[in-house]
Motif scaffolding. Structure first.
Motif, PDB file in Angstrom:
ATOM      1  N   SER A 183       0.861  -1.182   0.000  1.00  0.00           N
ATOM      2  CA  SER A 183       0.000   0.000   0.000  1.00  0.00           C
ATOM      3  C   SER A 183       0.898   1.234   0.000  1.00  0.00           C
ATOM      4  O   SER A 183       2.103   1.133   0.228  1.00  0.00           O
ATOM      5  CB  SER A 183      -0.931   0.007   1.216  1.00  0.00           C
ATOM      6  N   GLY A 184       0.285   2.391  -0.265  1.00  0.00           N
ATOM      7  CA  GLY A 184       1.027   3.634  -0.191  1.00  0.00           C
ATOM      8  C   GLY A 184       1.440   4.221  -1.522  1.00  0.00           C
ATOM      9  O   GLY A 184       2.011   5.317  -1.569  1.00  0.00           O
ATOM     10  N   GLY A 185       1.163   3.512  -2.600  1.00  0.00           N
ATOM     11  CA  GLY A 185       1.504   4.058  -3.901  1.00  0.00           C
ATOM     12  C   GLY A 185       0.599   5.221  -4.260  1.00  0.00           C
ATOM     13  O   GLY A 185      -0.377   5.521  -3.573  1.00  0.00           O
ATOM     14  N   GLY A 186       0.931   5.898  -5.347  1.00  0.00           N
ATOM     15  CA  GLY A 186       0.121   7.019  -5.785  1.00  0.00           C
ATOM     16  C   GLY A 186       0.871   7.868  -6.789  1.00  0.00           C
ATOM     17  O   GLY A 186       1.889   7.449  -7.338  1.00  0.00           O
ATOM     18  N   SER A 187       0.341   9.061  -7.015  1.00  0.00           N
ATOM     19  CA  SER A 187       0.941  10.000  -7.959  1.00  0.00           C
ATOM     20  C   SER A 187       1.551  11.158  -7.194  1.00  0.00           C
ATOM     21  O   SER A 187       0.939  11.683  -6.260  1.00  0.00           O
ATOM     22  CB  SER A 187      -0.122  10.513  -8.937  1.00  0.00           C
ATOM     23  N   LEU A 192       5.960   3.580   0.976  1.00  0.00           N
ATOM     24  CA  LEU A 192       5.273   2.331   0.691  1.00  0.00           C
ATOM     25  C   LEU A 192       5.312   1.436   1.923  1.00  0.00           C
ATOM     26  O   LEU A 192       6.296   1.418   2.656  1.00  0.00           O
ATOM     27  CB  LEU A 192       5.915   1.614  -0.480  1.00  0.00           C
ATOM     28  N   SER A 193       4.232   0.691   2.113  1.00  0.00           N
ATOM     29  CA  SER A 193       4.162  -0.288   3.196  1.00  0.00           C
ATOM     30  C   SER A 193       3.841  -1.648   2.614  1.00  0.00           C
ATOM     31  O   SER A 193       3.124  -1.757   1.617  1.00  0.00           O
ATOM     32  CB  SER A 193       3.083   0.101   4.213  1.00  0.00           C
ATOM     33  N   CYS A 194       4.357  -2.668   3.241  1.00  0.00           N
ATOM     34  CA  CYS A 194       4.081  -4.043   2.854  1.00  0.00           C
ATOM     35  C   CYS A 194       3.639  -4.776   4.106  1.00  0.00           C
ATOM     36  O   CYS A 194       4.442  -5.001   5.020  1.00  0.00           O
ATOM     37  CB  CYS A 194       5.316  -4.690   2.251  1.00  0.00           C
ATOM     38  N   SER A 195       2.364  -5.133   4.165  1.00  0.00           N
ATOM     39  CA  SER A 195       1.827  -5.872   5.299  1.00  0.00           C
ATOM     40  C   SER A 195       2.130  -7.354   5.121  1.00  0.00           C
ATOM     41  O   SER A 195       1.833  -7.935   4.074  1.00  0.00           O
ATOM     42  CB  SER A 195       0.317  -5.639   5.395  1.00  0.00           C
ATOM     43  N   ILE A 196       2.710  -7.961   6.158  1.00  0.00           N
ATOM     44  CA  ILE A 196       3.202  -9.328   6.075  1.00  0.00           C
ATOM     45  C   ILE A 196       2.381 -10.226   6.996  1.00  0.00           C
ATOM     46  O   ILE A 196       2.162  -9.879   8.153  1.00  0.00           O
ATOM     47  CB  ILE A 196       4.674  -9.380   6.523  1.00  0.00           C
ATOM     48  N   SER A 197       1.948 -11.372   6.492  1.00  0.00           N
ATOM     49  CA  SER A 197       1.263 -12.334   7.344  1.00  0.00           C
ATOM     50  C   SER A 197       1.727 -13.739   7.003  1.00  0.00           C
ATOM     51  O   SER A 197       2.126 -14.013   5.863  1.00  0.00           O
ATOM     52  CB  SER A 197      -0.253 -12.220   7.198  1.00  0.00           C
ATOM     53  N   ALA A 239       6.840   3.266 -11.699  1.00  0.00           N
ATOM     54  CA  ALA A 239       6.816   1.810 -11.885  1.00  0.00           C
ATOM     55  C   ALA A 239       5.788   1.204 -10.937  1.00  0.00           C
ATOM     56  O   ALA A 239       5.248   1.894 -10.069  1.00  0.00           O
ATOM     57  CB  ALA A 239       8.192   1.207 -11.590  1.00  0.00           C
ATOM     58  N   THR A 240       5.564  -0.083 -11.102  1.00  0.00           N
ATOM     59  CA  THR A 240       4.821  -0.856 -10.114  1.00  0.00           C
ATOM     60  C   THR A 240       5.821  -1.436  -9.130  1.00  0.00           C
ATOM     61  O   THR A 240       6.773  -2.104  -9.536  1.00  0.00           O
ATOM     62  CB  THR A 240       4.022  -1.984 -10.777  1.00  0.00           C
ATOM     63  N   TYR A 241       5.598  -1.152  -7.862  1.00  0.00           N
ATOM     64  CA  TYR A 241       6.524  -1.589  -6.805  1.00  0.00           C
ATOM     65  C   TYR A 241       5.924  -2.780  -6.062  1.00  0.00           C
ATOM     66  O   TYR A 241       4.767  -2.734  -5.635  1.00  0.00           O
ATOM     67  CB  TYR A 241       6.784  -0.458  -5.824  1.00  0.00           C
ATOM     68  N   SER A 242       6.742  -3.812  -5.887  1.00  0.00           N
ATOM     69  CA  SER A 242       6.309  -5.020  -5.198  1.00  0.00           C
ATOM     70  C   SER A 242       7.278  -5.355  -4.074  1.00  0.00           C
ATOM     71  O   SER A 242       8.486  -5.141  -4.206  1.00  0.00           O
ATOM     72  CB  SER A 242       6.252  -6.201  -6.159  1.00  0.00           C
ATOM     73  N   GLY A 256       4.194  -9.860  -3.247  1.00  0.00           N
ATOM     74  CA  GLY A 256       2.930  -9.150  -3.201  1.00  0.00           C
ATOM     75  C   GLY A 256       2.458  -8.825  -4.613  1.00  0.00           C
ATOM     76  O   GLY A 256       3.163  -9.106  -5.597  1.00  0.00           O
ATOM     77  N   GLN A 257       1.278  -8.212  -4.703  1.00  0.00           N
ATOM     78  CA  GLN A 257       0.682  -7.917  -6.005  1.00  0.00           C
ATOM     79  C   GLN A 257       1.210  -6.624  -6.622  1.00  0.00           C
ATOM     80  O   GLN A 257       1.105  -6.431  -7.839  1.00  0.00           O
ATOM     81  CB  GLN A 257      -0.847  -7.836  -5.868  1.00  0.00           C
ATOM     82  N   GLY A 258       1.718  -5.745  -5.803  1.00  0.00           N
ATOM     83  CA  GLY A 258       2.294  -4.503  -6.318  1.00  0.00           C
ATOM     84  C   GLY A 258       1.412  -3.289  -6.102  1.00  0.00           C
ATOM     85  O   GLY A 258       0.194  -3.401  -5.952  1.00  0.00           O
ATOM     86  N   THR A 259       2.045  -2.131  -6.075  1.00  0.00           N
ATOM     87  CA  THR A 259       1.354  -0.859  -5.960  1.00  0.00           C
ATOM     88  C   THR A 259       2.010   0.119  -6.939  1.00  0.00           C
ATOM     89  O   THR A 259       3.231   0.140  -7.091  1.00  0.00           O
ATOM     90  CB  THR A 259       1.401  -0.325  -4.513  1.00  0.00           C
TER      91      THR A 259
END
Length: 125
Positions: A7-11, A20-25, A91-94, A116-119
């Protein structure tokens, strides 16, 4: 089952910042290696930043001094602070994760097992 959700992507305009954040489970942090990768349209995926057990970090030359990777295992979250963004950072960040078993190139996507799926990050000039 390991799940990574970015999460956290944008323009943002050039010179701006994003985190950017990556939630891990479902992942255990013994001997972890975690990384951020990006892929722009028509280009190969490239490693941007990585962190592994004992907080050792590595960065691509193109982002050194501008991006910072960190991890909060108590919050199960991986971060990528991106400052002084440039249009070429679009870019798309994963995020990706693996368990460190032997020395290996930290920015090689072949060394990671979970993704992850990317943002999307878009930087305008």
């Amino acid at each position: 089952q390991v799940q990574l959700v970015e999460s956290g992507g944008g323009s943002v305009q050039a010179g701006g910042s994003l985190r950017l954040s990556c939630s891990i489970s479902g992942f255990t942090y013994n001997n972890y290696r975690m990384g951020w990768f990006r892929q722009a349209p028509g280009k190969e995926r490239e490693g941007v930043a990585a962190i592994q057990v004992h907080r050792y970090t590595q960065y691509a030359d193109s982002v050194k001094g501008r991006f910072t990777i960190s991890i909060d295992t108590a919050k199960n979250t991986l971060y990528l602070q991106m400052d002084s963004l440039k249009p070429e950072d679009t870019a798309t960040y994963s995020c990706a994760a693996a368990h460190w078993t032997k020395p290996a190139p930290m920015l090689s996507d072949a060394e990671y097992d979970y993704w992850g799926q990317g943002t999307q990050v878009t930087v305008s000039s």
